[in-house]
Design an enzyme around this catalytic site. Sequence first.
Site, PDB file in Angstrom:
ATOM      1  N   GLY A   4       0.821  -1.198   0.000  1.00  0.00           N
ATOM      2  CA  GLY A   4       0.000   0.000   0.000  1.00  0.00           C
ATOM      3  C   GLY A   4       0.854   1.246   0.000  1.00  0.00           C
TER       4      GLY A   4
ATOM      5  N   ARG B 239     -20.438  12.125  12.436  1.00  0.00           N
ATOM      6  CA  ARG B 239     -20.982  11.570  11.194  1.00  0.00           C
ATOM      7  C   ARG B 239     -22.087  10.556  11.425  1.00  0.00           C
ATOM      8  NH1 ARG B 239     -15.260  10.769   7.888  1.00  0.00           N
ATOM      9  NH2 ARG B 239     -14.978  12.986   7.422  1.00  0.00           N
TER      10      ARG B 239
END
Length: 672
Positions: free
Chosen positions: A70, A361
Amino acid sequence: MSDTLTEAPQAPEAPTQNAGVVHGLYREGEPIADTKAPKVDIKDRWTTRQFEAALVNPANRRKLTVIVVGTGLAGGAACATLGEAGYHVKSFCYQDSPRRAHSIAAQGGINAAKNYKEDGDSVYRLFYDTVKGGDFRSRESNVYRLAEVSANIIDQCVAQGVPFAREYGGLLDNRSFGGVQVSRTFYARGQTGQQLLIGAYQALERQIAAGTVQMYTRHEMLELVLVDGRARGIIARDLVTGEVETHLADAVVLASGGYGNVFFLSTNAMNSNVTATWRAHRKGAMFSNPCYTQIHPTCIPVSGDHQSKLTLMSESLRNDGRIWVPKRREDCEKDPRDIPEEDRDYYLERIYPSFGNLVPRDIASRQAKNVCDEGRGVGPKVGDFARGVYLDFSDALARMSTEAVAEKYGNLFDMYQRITGESPYEVPMRIYPAVHYTMGGLWVDYDLQSNIPGLFVAGEANFSDHGANRLGASALMQGLADGYFVLPNTIRDYLAHGPYPKVEETHDEVVAARTAVEERVQKLLSVNGERSVDSFHKELGHIMWEYCGMERSEEGLLKAIDLIRSLKDEFWRNVRVLGSGATLNQSLEKAGRVADFLELGELMCIDALHRRESCGGHFRTESQTEDGEALRDDQEFAYVAAWEWGGEDGIPTLHKEDLVFDYVHLKQRSYK
């Protein structure tokens, strides 16, 4: 390990097809604990751990090899820092360039406890806000360290030339994000992730040029290599030639991001997947809290079945935009500009007066769903109701001028207009929640090492910092904290005991790992069924969204587990993968990823089913307050759920890490 089977709760009204599925869903195993955090005051733990960690002298570093999978903020920063330190690093990404890692999609900003606004911020307040925002389901030690090193990140990035927004006098500017009452978010207009990634990318490229980092683009990790119980390498497929390659090292770092694409429609890049961490899980790495997924409240609504992904509109928009829906159903189809102020329901400001539009959120998402379920949503109907609410900038435009709004949000407004054909300068945006970030991931200790020796996990791929809900602008903070400051300090304690015995590609365990990959590739190609990979992925996504999305129930989760198991069986009987394994084959790539998503989806539902409480992004309908807020059960569920792979019988084992709160008082969250 205990092998006592635990019965999952049985829904009295569960459909008959679930009979036999309820019992034996998981085992209870031995508890686990993080033993790496020093037993000192939390303010001293990180400096103590850095001092206690063994050192590797520069001459020995050249003899040690680290694989990093990654190249986002966590992976790219780790590669650059480890390369700079003198280790030999092998860096892998499936993109054609490290610059195309998904970190570029994080737009709104990065948190840091600098207190530039003199509004009461501090390391402790960032720590407190993060633990509270995660609904008290994160580990105190890791979160405090994150807050502590946050200020260093900004200095690092400024030195790299990251063009953060500045005030008139030249000082770095800040803005607020959801879940906090201070301004601690540094930003570069609406492209913060991209600018930060360019900073990490140039540091990585410098080490590639210096020869300390070998870069393998268009390579996908398909298996973890274990030798004598230690992580010693990976098996990767060259996505251009199809060649299956073996790469060996002294340690492996996974920084491969989250698993939001298990839902098919999400804000993630279409190729984002769980394969790297899931293959490690199948080799023994524990997967923690997989049910903790984040639904972002500020996304462009679904427009039809043709879509393959959703578009995130930055949470930074909630600083100046006001969220509302009509008070009356009959007004929902009107032009919003024709609805007078007294007929608008600014529901977040009404319900949560202290935080208003900047609630966390999970709360903003659930309230958007609630008003749409009442029939007061706006825009095209999806099913029985319209799925959209307004994000209105008319007040901001009147207060700040068009030029000032464009300075802060112009590129976001332009993106919205290109996608929808409507200008936010003239008509309120329409937004609706969508799958975004995942708080769950591989279990790690304070050193970011998994339960497999030599396997380290950084960024969104681990579970460690965000609990049941991530505050906005904290993803970039964690990625860079792990990559630049934490991992390079902790991995050396492991590497100091090396170099480990040299492993040849002919070693039995290496050959077995490579053979398993080759056989799996051939199995996928040989099914030769009638259904496309995407059709399976879409069906899985529908199941996950309906039963393990914004709202979960016992009955729904039991049904989802049954449906996923049936879908998984059909996948291996009826999937059609075109082409061959000896060339570029995106159908084959997708098939391998969807196969892993099917297994992960089942575990997510089992995890959500066993956790009979509501916390953060995990909302169980059976566990809520009288006014519909999430109701935690700290007596029964104040722990990390770390799952061990189920093996041949498919029954995972649950290991619990008790969460101890010595510095933040446990209490039900309130943003009112």
